[in-house]
Enzyme design. Sequence first.
Site, PDB file in Angstrom:
ATOM      1  CB  CYS C   7      -0.881   0.051   1.250  1.00 45.72           C
ATOM      2  SG  CYS C   7      -1.997  -1.307   1.395  1.00 45.72           S
ATOM      3  N   GLY C  35       0.999   0.267  -5.316  1.00 44.07           N
ATOM      4  CA  GLY C  35      -0.212  -0.551  -5.366  1.00 44.07           C
ATOM      5  C   GLY C  35      -1.051  -0.196  -6.567  1.00 44.07           C
ATOM      6  CG  ASN C 108       2.250   0.510   3.696  1.00 47.85           C
ATOM      7  OD1 ASN C 108       2.186  -0.671   3.372  1.00 47.85           O
ATOM      8  ND2 ASN C 108       3.340   1.243   3.530  1.00 47.85           N
ATOM      9  N   GLY C 109       0.862  -1.873   5.911  1.00 48.81           N
ATOM     10  CA  GLY C 109       1.632  -2.678   6.850  1.00 48.81           C
ATOM     11  C   GLY C 109       0.975  -4.006   7.135  1.00 48.81           C
ATOM     12  CE1 TYR C 251      10.399  -4.904  -7.813  1.00 43.14           C
ATOM     13  CE2 TYR C 251       8.770  -4.649  -6.071  1.00 43.14           C
ATOM     14  CZ  TYR C 251       9.087  -4.986  -7.366  1.00 43.14           C
ATOM     15  OH  TYR C 251       8.112  -5.386  -8.219  1.00 43.14           O
ATOM     16  CB  SER C 292      14.611  -0.883  -9.381  1.00 40.89           C
ATOM     17  OG  SER C 292      14.217  -2.205  -9.194  1.00 40.89           O
ATOM     18  CG  ASP C 355      14.718  -5.578  -8.435  1.00 36.98           C
ATOM     19  OD1 ASP C 355      14.295  -6.699  -8.076  1.00 36.98           O
ATOM     20  OD2 ASP C 355      14.123  -4.896  -9.285  1.00 36.98           O
ATOM     21  CB  CYS C 391       8.643 -10.492   4.780  1.00 36.40           C
ATOM     22  SG  CYS C 391       8.189  -8.854   5.417  1.00 36.40           S
ATOM     23  CB  CYS C 441      13.515  -4.982   9.120  1.00 32.45           C
ATOM     24  SG  CYS C 441      13.022  -6.722   9.040  1.00 32.45           S
TER      25      CYS C 441
END
Lengths: 454, 454, 454, 454
Positions: C7, C35, C108-109, C251, C292, C355, C391, C441
């Site tokens: 998002c 998104g 977002n998350g 990315y 990218s 990437d 992840c 992270c």
Amino acid sequence: MGLHEECGVLGIYDFDGSHVAGMLQTGLYALQHRGQVSCGIVTNDDGRLHQVKDNGLVSEVFTEKNTATLTGNIGVGHVRYSRADDLPENAQPLVSRYCKGSLTLAHNGSILNVKELREELENGGAIFQSTNDTEVIMHLIAIARTRVRSVEQAMLTVMKRIEGAYSMVLMSPRKLLGVRDPQGFRPLAIGKKGNSYILASESCVFKSLHAEFVRDVRPGEVVLIDRDGKLQSFTDFCGKTPSLCAFEYFYFARPDSMVDGQSVYQTRIHAGRLLAQQHPAEADVVVGVPESGPHFALGYSYESGIPYVEALIRNRYAGRVFSEESESRKEATLNIKLSVIESAVRDKRVVVVDDSVVSGTTAAAIVKMIRAAGAREVHLRIACPPFLFPCYFGTEIPPKKDLLGVKYTPAQIGKRLGADSIGFLPVEKLAELGLTKDKNCTACFTGEYPVQMN
Amino acid sequence: MGLHEECGVLGIYDFDGSHVAGMLQTGLYALQHRGQVSCGIVTNDDGRLHQVKDNGLVSEVFTEKNTATLTGNIGVGHVRYSRADDLPENAQPLVSRYCKGSLTLAHNGSILNVKELREELENGGAIFQSTNDTEVIMHLIAIARTRVRSVEQAMLTVMKRIEGAYSMVLMSPRKLLGVRDPQGFRPLAIGKKGNSYILASESCVFKSLHAEFVRDVRPGEVVLIDRDGKLQSFTDFCGKTPSLCAFEYFYFARPDSMVDGQSVYQTRIHAGRLLAQQHPAEADVVVGVPESGPHFALGYSYESGIPYVEALIRNRYAGRVFSEESESRKEATLNIKLSVIESAVRDKRVVVVDDSVVSGTTAAAIVKMIRAAGAREVHLRIACPPFLFPCYFGTEIPPKKDLLGVKYTPAQIGKRLGADSIGFLPVEKLAELGLTKDKNCTACFTGEYPVQMN
Amino acid sequence: MGLHEECGVLGIYDFDGSHVAGMLQTGLYALQHRGQVSCGIVTNDDGRLHQVKDNGLVSEVFTEKNTATLTGNIGVGHVRYSRADDLPENAQPLVSRYCKGSLTLAHNGSILNVKELREELENGGAIFQSTNDTEVIMHLIAIARTRVRSVEQAMLTVMKRIEGAYSMVLMSPRKLLGVRDPQGFRPLAIGKKGNSYILASESCVFKSLHAEFVRDVRPGEVVLIDRDGKLQSFTDFCGKTPSLCAFEYFYFARPDSMVDGQSVYQTRIHAGRLLAQQHPAEADVVVGVPESGPHFALGYSYESGIPYVEALIRNRYAGRVFSEESESRKEATLNIKLSVIESAVRDKRVVVVDDSVVSGTTAAAIVKMIRAAGAREVHLRIACPPFLFPCYFGTEIPPKKDLLGVKYTPAQIGKRLGADSIGFLPVEKLAELGLTKDKNCTACFTGEYPVQMN
Amino acid sequence: MGLHEECGVLGIYDFDGSHVAGMLQTGLYALQHRGQVSCGIVTNDDGRLHQVKDNGLVSEVFTEKNTATLTGNIGVGHVRYSRADDLPENAQPLVSRYCKGSLTLAHNGSILNVKELREELENGGAIFQSTNDTEVIMHLIAIARTRVRSVEQAMLTVMKRIEGAYSMVLMSPRKLLGVRDPQGFRPLAIGKKGNSYILASESCVFKSLHAEFVRDVRPGEVVLIDRDGKLQSFTDFCGKTPSLCAFEYFYFARPDSMVDGQSVYQTRIHAGRLLAQQHPAEADVVVGVPESGPHFALGYSYESGIPYVEALIRNRYAGRVFSEESESRKEATLNIKLSVIESAVRDKRVVVVDDSVVSGTTAAAIVKMIRAAGAREVHLRIACPPFLFPCYFGTEIPPKKDLLGVKYTPAQIGKRLGADSIGFLPVEKLAELGLTKDKNCTACFTGEYPVQMN
């Protein structure tokens, strides 16, 4: 239920300072029953053409936004019924540019010698972008116009070549024309609102526009409205015995229309009365199959004294969905389209009146539904004679092999449809309805074609 | 013409191995008259839900493609009429997930104490994603379900809290429930086809599905169909004096439905007869205003002997376009929607029968149209008494200040509408139609509300 | 190529007298790369909410017409990437009404303990209309708000309960809030234009709006803009070791964004340089795989001196069509999406920089294409280390069994992909890029999760 | 940025037993850069034609459903760029029926004497349903075909009459033809896959289809593939000095295409090198303006040694929205379309390379954006000479009054655009790129038209 005419045409020349798009749209609503597959409007704003044409109903195709682009005080509209082999490029009105600017054409009918004309044109190097008769007529007008002085003269030249049924509206850069074939197979009428002229397939248009009915276009007549606001008439092709399609009164036309001086509604009431005289029934109630059946049924009720009930209800939200249904799904979907009011027919002897019978699928399903609702007897009465012959003038009658009337006697038909009795309007009673050989084409019932068929 | 009810509900539990989506779609066609703004179907395929919901008619929202995704043997459907302040997120059926899996709810009615309930819930930390009553009920069920053993017990718990009109269909992972408020303001009926159960707002659905009518859900009853295929009944809230909305018979319900044991069609015929007794007219023809007017008009004709004519024709292609028209455009657009058959009324004294009069705009326009078509006299007959009081149970009656019956005597109303005479069904004749205080709510006519109003 | 974040969020509070819808729309264009499945805008016009939300790109969903309805000077926007099991009802921003009016939330998350929280809520009687984390957070805020004095206090209360990654924008009737989880997994930044505040996932938004970048929202911080136009900061949850997702730099983020003070573009150039140092190649040209790849490739070229060529061309008209393609069609459709410029690689030794490598399907196809175009050698260089771990914070990394890096050594991967050599960025070089444990992270590469995983 | 060519054409005759629709669709993706307004495919299934044509991109117009209807082993495709005065009826391929069955035509170019030809045809009675050159050619072929024995002979007859630029693909019931005007203004190439032949505007199509490039169609050549699978060549009009549009190399063609034996990509690299020689700059970085600028910029970087950076990023989700923007909105929307990577240009002296300058609006906005991102100096380099003359062969160059090069010296242009310096490719350097008078039309730069202009 089951036959289809191909089109409704409309043309408006406004002399009161308005854009015609709104009136054309309202008028097409009133003609929508003549064709539901595609519709279109072309307007002429001082020589510049604007058009909106698409598949769909008037209520779907025209939006506030696209209608706003249709500026101009002359315009032509069309609603189309499409046959199985029909293509999007056949949508009307047809617009083309020719030696004298633009030409717009909306057509209702069927040209008999279209194949020969087309071959001749192709052999001369012509190209065609559609398969409809309208484009052939357009080519002929363009060619004629290179030799004569006006579009109306070109039209009259073309009328020497084309045979068959046609009611048309034409728009050139500054003129609006109405044309009806010499036998007047298809209706076309003239209305007036203020100084503005309206040409329309049916007179019901005029009332929806608060306009006056002036008169019908005469068979063979070309009427011309030019920018001076006058209506001129060209009668070179008038005088033949007219042959207005009798089935317009039974099925195609809207009941509130007058067609060639005769009320559609009253003709239907009258047909119902004749049916009651010719085929009386010992019954408790009379029912009509929507849309046109109820009017015949009322006539039957008036004459017989058997009470009229409105026991067949059409679901007005179901219409579009099943318009292209396969034959096999017809009975299944009929249960969505039509409902029987049980309390009106239970334990009753019921007379069911419909306008016509083609393949019989629908009629048989209706008889079954009414029995299922508890009717003790079902007596079918059909407001027109059996179809026995093909139509070459624009009515899509199935091939002979699919016509019940060709294969069976009335009694056999009644039995196949599951009815306790059946009665068709006798062919000889058409005259009493005012549908006579010197005025009307009844070839689908009688085989007496008003033109020499090869 | 002019009033609207809010919804039709439908639920099917199939035990014959079929997916219910097709039956739900057919059934919603039969309920479409109860709401045209949005519709939806939610199916349950062994616990996994599938849904299609959108603004539009059943014929527009459901396509072959999206219907194919609606697998499963339990399902709920809904058609909605939307008020001005309504939002897309209010579309039904409402689906949510709660402690016991999914819950799907389709609702028809109006909860009187919804504001208080909602505030109470919000003060407890609840969030709402719509403004409709359905979501409040959903919250209450979810909370109740944390304390009782089954969804049906949760529903019964909730029924202690909610007041007003509600007919509902609920679907839990393995159950289908039908619920009707203790006074039975809105209809709900049970049908059966093979082993499968159908719950529907009106019995007309069953015929379109070739299913049997079993019985009406009783006021206050909760019926439960579980996965064993048995129907259980919970009658904790039964026994109050019922109050089915009388206006269902005059306007909302389809004429081929039986509502709480009484035929809608016959009630309309009967009302027309009473009207003829109470308000006879010296006239030549009787006309009904579509959709429901013709049935009253037929009753009037039967009783009075004045011939019934079908002189008002609805253009069935015009319906959608003008559904959200402004009051000011109403008369203009009426000319597209309705046509008068001149030959049926010219020089005639005409009785025009309509179901009800609200603001009078439409009625006045119709009187005007019929006069313009040449009628010598126009006598208005209205099949129900004047509206004098607001409805709190889901019928959208305008505010008192817009009700003709509040401001004027019948004679004054007739004059304002341009009629030569006017007659309403006398309120004391409702009983003769079987619409009595011990069975029906007639508060909009009488002010006698079946619940204590604060 | 191949991973997706879920998002982008956006919020604007305008104090210069404008409606925010236009700015929100422009801002969502700048976030569209985060998104592409659905997008939405909700505006607040003095307490009254307006919303447009739908599946599709910003350029498809928002029209002149619907944007005009989005009046108001506060607003929230969202772009969403949708996973396979995602539902239309999960579209954001999520709007609900609660005890203090309306609440709008864009998120977002990924909340780690969402399942437990949801169960707890359901057991308390809550209902859910979607399956996304956002609705759970909404419930918690509504409940908290019944006990504390403000929405910001409610948010802070909720932050005690939720674990994981979240960057959010909230709109209450008169306030706009930005929230970032205590570890700052996902970016969120503050911009200002005139007196108006902008909260956005990435700083690239500010430039598209000609606004100033103010600063990043701090991990754990809640920022509040109220109707006085002041920005307040609540830092109760600040102070933990931050863990911004390292993959944002490789990315997700747009190269013209600064994320937590670090340039995405320069990070990519730098990574390319490190790759050249660690995995030099005897080659003639360097090529990057769009989107990218080219920036990494430029860095590789700068460091190695091998000329950069733009030999892989993305067809910018092909993007949408194949967005939901099956794995099996990927190679086939890659020929539409990507082309090789033969004259740039023929007879050359080519370094191809991408990437990352997930399943390897795309990389293998690209190697094949470049060979087919005549390259003598193909040397793959991958700008980030191999993915080895899942992840839990919103990046959709495939299950371990589908990760090449888990199953094979780099040399084996190179062989499988058909490359002459392969080189990944060594995991220990992340620190040189500024991606260090005390800030970022990198669990997907290292397995060192910044929170205790159960 | 700013000029447009009108079309891409494609034809496939499959002899390996496949339907060609899928290949045509893939091929049109590869030609989409030549026209984004409308596209179409017509296939020929044993004489029966099927077509899908509409406004929109290939990815929008063709769906799984409508592509399935496009059966047949011969087919023609087209993508169109539409000018302001263009009409929906101008969509291609154009299909018509003539004396020998159907004829389908896809055309790229501009006929110089179209007005005279059209008048002549109209004076002979022809009608036109569009305003495009294609319909004129169709008429001429149909007329010629009445006199000669084959469609290819008809085409050759027509080539005597038409002047100007045309590359065409024709499909008759059993033949596929490729035609290129005697001067070869527009490209057309032949490819082969298995036994099947492909004709396409550019060779990039062949790679996307995994087909082999065979050769370019020669200027003046007619190639014919008949049902025996053989390719015949008619060279009656070959031998004139060719005049391929030089601007194909600078702008129109895709970089991975070979046009008349010359690589588009290498020509662009070479032009960048020449520009660096002719207009060196004291600068820190070189940037290219997407789409074609980066290749010139790479050439500039190679030659000058100044590092290439990718500091201008196109938002690939913004393209369609603003395609019909007004001049006045261009700068505003450019901020959505293009972004500058600040960290790549801040405090740098920047060389910006673009393909061409027309009105200068875009270039000025880009200079401004780069300065706003912190560049110390901005040096514009333009890869082709200034436009000084109109094009009559299909490139839409604005009228003289809007051409910067006509009104100002290069130095003045640089100043107006806000650049610190400017440099155009000197017109005399075109020869070094291989763009010479004996091969190419460079009239827009030089005024030396390859045909006598009246």
